[in-house]
Structures are given as structure tokens and as C-alpha cells.
Design a protein around this motif. Structure first.
Motif, PDB file in Angstrom:
ATOM      1  N   GLU A  99     -14.506 -21.811 -33.996  1.00  0.00           N
ATOM      2  CA  GLU A  99     -15.421 -20.770 -33.509  1.00  0.00           C
ATOM      3  C   GLU A  99     -16.236 -20.146 -34.633  1.00  0.00           C
ATOM      4  N   LYS A 100     -15.614 -19.950 -35.805  1.00  0.00           N
ATOM      5  CA  LYS A 100     -16.283 -19.284 -36.913  1.00  0.00           C
ATOM      6  C   LYS A 100     -16.990 -20.262 -37.857  1.00  0.00           C
ATOM      7  N   ALA A 117     -12.845 -14.379 -42.021  1.00  0.00           N
ATOM      8  CA  ALA A 117     -12.992 -14.753 -40.615  1.00  0.00           C
ATOM      9  C   ALA A 117     -12.244 -13.795 -39.694  1.00  0.00           C
TER      10      ALA A 117
END
Length: 370
Positions: free
Chosen positions: A324-325, A208
């Protein structure tokens, strides 16, 4: 003036002696729980991850444990009471979490707290098996409720499920912090030693953060397909690949070691580092690390260091990155009522790759109340 908010009944799985680690915890009320302060938050627990620290503490592996103890420091639930002086804009009804640290001095003259390194404060209080300055006890998350200073309580992003967020609050931050602080990102080749509960987070977060190459390193090859599915680019099975330390020598910029064994081949791990590479130990054995020669690190200018959990700021940053990832840890869920079975299975190496206890009574209570 409104009447004082009644305190919940603080109860959970207590370890009374070393046999607790063998599945002999008992469900009891907590003696002398944390004294309420207006900077505190009370949490109705829905989820709590199981960490290796829980087992070490239950069996007094790192030193004498102050029994009775309720372990568990990967806590997620609903804020049911928020003090008038609580920080971070927390409010009743928020879904929140607590990690391995419950308190620090937060004094402006404390070098660590003032610089955002609260996790290194010498006056810090662990989430379990510790005491607050007034003598009250810290009890962990194998329980119905938890009380904690608001500075160490975190809002959980909506994008992260509770059973996924809980193990991030210790297991996740334990590897995220050293990855971030040692430059994991584009252009870096990163190795994660020990692909268990901590190590699998290492793979997920290294990818990530944008590392060019991520390598999982474990003794046997039975986890290879899992590790590649997590996003790793390669896998080294040290007990099955002959001369692995020579084949892969000088191939990594950064190694995060989650293994906690005095028998690990430390000198061979160091051979995997490139010149000026960095080796960070996060696994904490109950005895000692292996002996090694100074030439194993001075010849290449290798840096050896350690890391322990992470600061509140880093935890918030990690949670945002995970949201977010879309980071999805590999979690096995057990009902809170089966906590004794869960700790035994944890020690047997059953989890692939992290266990989360689910307090089904509180989950149902919150569902009906919503």
C-alpha cells in the motif's frame, strides 16, 4: 486415482563445516529433506535474501551447527505443489514466500500458537538447521526448491517485486514487529540503531507507520545521506559527534537496536530515551551484551525488551503495508551461482543495504512457462 506428484530434486548450497562462512559452500543434494505432508507447499525458488543469521549459522557462531546445512530464510518463488490440506487458499502457480520460521505445533492447547504468537512456540522449527518432529531436516533457500507447511507460506502482493519481498520476510519483519507492538505511529519519536540490512528496514517501516520523527543512529557519518534519502528526519554519527548522548538526551520514545556487539555504548543509547521510553533489542550477538548499571533504566522508568522475527499474522500485515505504501528496500542482487561471493561480501559490509540471491535458472524457467 491420479498418480502421486513427483518430488523435485532438492539441492542447493550446503555448508559442510565452519569454513562455509568464508565462501566455501558446495552445491549438493540435500540428505533427508522434509517429509511431504498434505498440509505442505513446495516452492520453486526464484529469490532468497541473505541475513546475518545465515552467517552466524554457517560458522557455528550461536552454537554448534548441524552440518550439512543450507541457509537462507527469506525465500520467494512459485508454488509448484500444494497439498490437499493446505491452508490460506494457496494454489499451484501462486507467487509465495517463506520467512525464518517453518513450523510450530499449532495445537489449540499451546498458549503461543492459540494467541497468534506462533514465532514463540517452544515446538517451532526454524527454516534451516533444524529438525521436524519426524526427524527430517529443514533446509533453507540457497537452493532450487523448498518444502514448507502452508501455515508459514505467504502470498506475495503483486505490487512488491520478488527481490524486494524476499528480504522483508526476515529482515523486514524483525523490525516491523517491534515497531508495531511498541506503538510506532503518529506522536512517536523513534530511533533506529545500526543502519544496515535490518536498520534500513527500520527507517522505512517507522516512516510508513507514521512516526512523527525518525532518527538513524550509526557509528560513522558515511551513511547519513542514504538514511535521509530513506525518509529519516535526522542522523546521529556516534563516533563523529562529540557528546551526542547529551545533545540528544531524552529525545526519543522508542529505540530499536539492530546492533549485535558487546562493545556498543548501551548506557548512552538509553540516555536518548524520554521518561517511560522503550528500548528493544533485535540484534543477537554471538557472545553477550554490554554491562550496564540499573540506574541507566530505573531512573526514567525505561523499559528494555527484545523481539524475534514476527508472527505469520504480522508478516501478512507487513506485506500489505509495504504494498500500500510502495515501500522499496535498498537491494543488491547476486546470481544464486555466486552465493559464496555474496556471503563473503556480506561479511565485509559491502551491501547497501540488503543482498538478494536470484536463482536465474528458475526465473527463466518460470518466464518461459508463463
Amino acid at each position: 486415482m491420479p498418480p502421486p506428484t513427483p518430488s523435485p530434486k532438492f539441492q542447493g548450497w550446503l555448508g559442510l563445516d565452519k569454513s562455509a562462512a568464508e565462501g566455501n559452500m558446495v552445491w549438493q543434494q540435500f540428505p533427508n529433506p522434509k517429509t511431504w505432508q498434505e498440509t505442505d507447499v513446495e516452492i520453486e525458488i526464484t529469490h532468497c535474501g541473505i541475513c546475518g543469521s545465515d552467517i552466524h549459522t554457517l560458522r557455528s557462531g550461536w552454537g554448534p551447527t548441524p552440518y550439512p546445512v543450507c541457509v537462507g530464510h527469506e525465500i520467494v518463488g512459485k508454488a509448484t505443489r500444494v497439498g490437499s490440506k493446505a491452508t490460506k487458499g494457496l494454489k499451484v502457480g501462486d507467487r509465495v514466500g517463506v520467512g525464518a520460521q517453518n513450523s510450530s505445533c499449532l495445537r489449540p492447547d499451546c498458549e503461543d500458537c492459540a494467541s497468534g504468537l506462533e514465532n514463540h512456540c517452544v515446538r517451532s522449527v526454524n527454516t534451516f538447521a533444524d529438525k521436524y518432529p519426524d526427524g527430517s531436516q529443514s533446509y533453507g533457500g540457497y537452493a532450487d526448491y523448498h518444502r514448507c507447511p502452508s501455515h508459514f507460506v505467504f502470498k506475495i502482493p503483486e505490487a512488491i517485486a520478488s527481490e524486494d519481498a524476499a528480504p522483508m520476510l526476515c529482515g523486514g519483519i524483525t523490525v516491523y514487529s517491534p515497531l508495531r507492538e511498541n506503538g510506532c505511529g503518529p506522536g512517536k519519536k523513534v530511533g533506529i540503531i545500526g543502519v544496515g540490512g535490518l536498520g534500513h528496514f527500520g527507517i522505512l517501516f517507522a516512516k510508513a507507520l507514521g512516526a512523527d520523527r525518525v532518527v538513524g543512529i550509526s557509528r560513522r557519518g558515511d551513511k547519513k545521506q542514504d538514511v535521509l534519502a530513506m525518509g529519516a528526519d535526522a542522523y546521529i554519527a556516534t563516533e563523529e559527534e562529540k557528546n551526542w548522548h547529551k545533545t540528544h538526551a531524552r529525545s526519543l520514545d522508542l529505540i530499536i537496536c539492530t546492533v549485535s556487539s558487546p562493545k556498543m555504548p548501551l548506557s548512552r543509547y538509553l540516555s536518548l530515551l524520554r521518561t517511560k521510553g522503550t528500548f528493544i533489542q533485535v540484534g543477537a550477538p554471538e557472545d553477550k551484551l554490554p554491562e550496564m548499571s540499573a540506574f541507566h533504566f530505573i531512573s526514567k522508568g525505561v523499559k528494555i525488551g527484545g523481539s524475534m522475527i514476527g508472527s505469520p499474522g504480522e508478516i501478512e500485515e507487513m506485506l500489505q503495508l509495504a504494498a500500500e505504501k510502495g515501500i522499496k528496500p535498498w537491494i543488491m542482487r547476486y546470481p544464486m551461482r555466486e552465493a559464496n561471493k555474496a556471503v563473503v561480501d556480506f561479511e565485509k559490509g559491502v551491501p547497501r543495504y540488503r543482498i538478494c540471491l536470484v536463482n536465474e535458472g528458475n526465473v527463466e524457467k518460470q518466464r518461459l512457462g508463463s
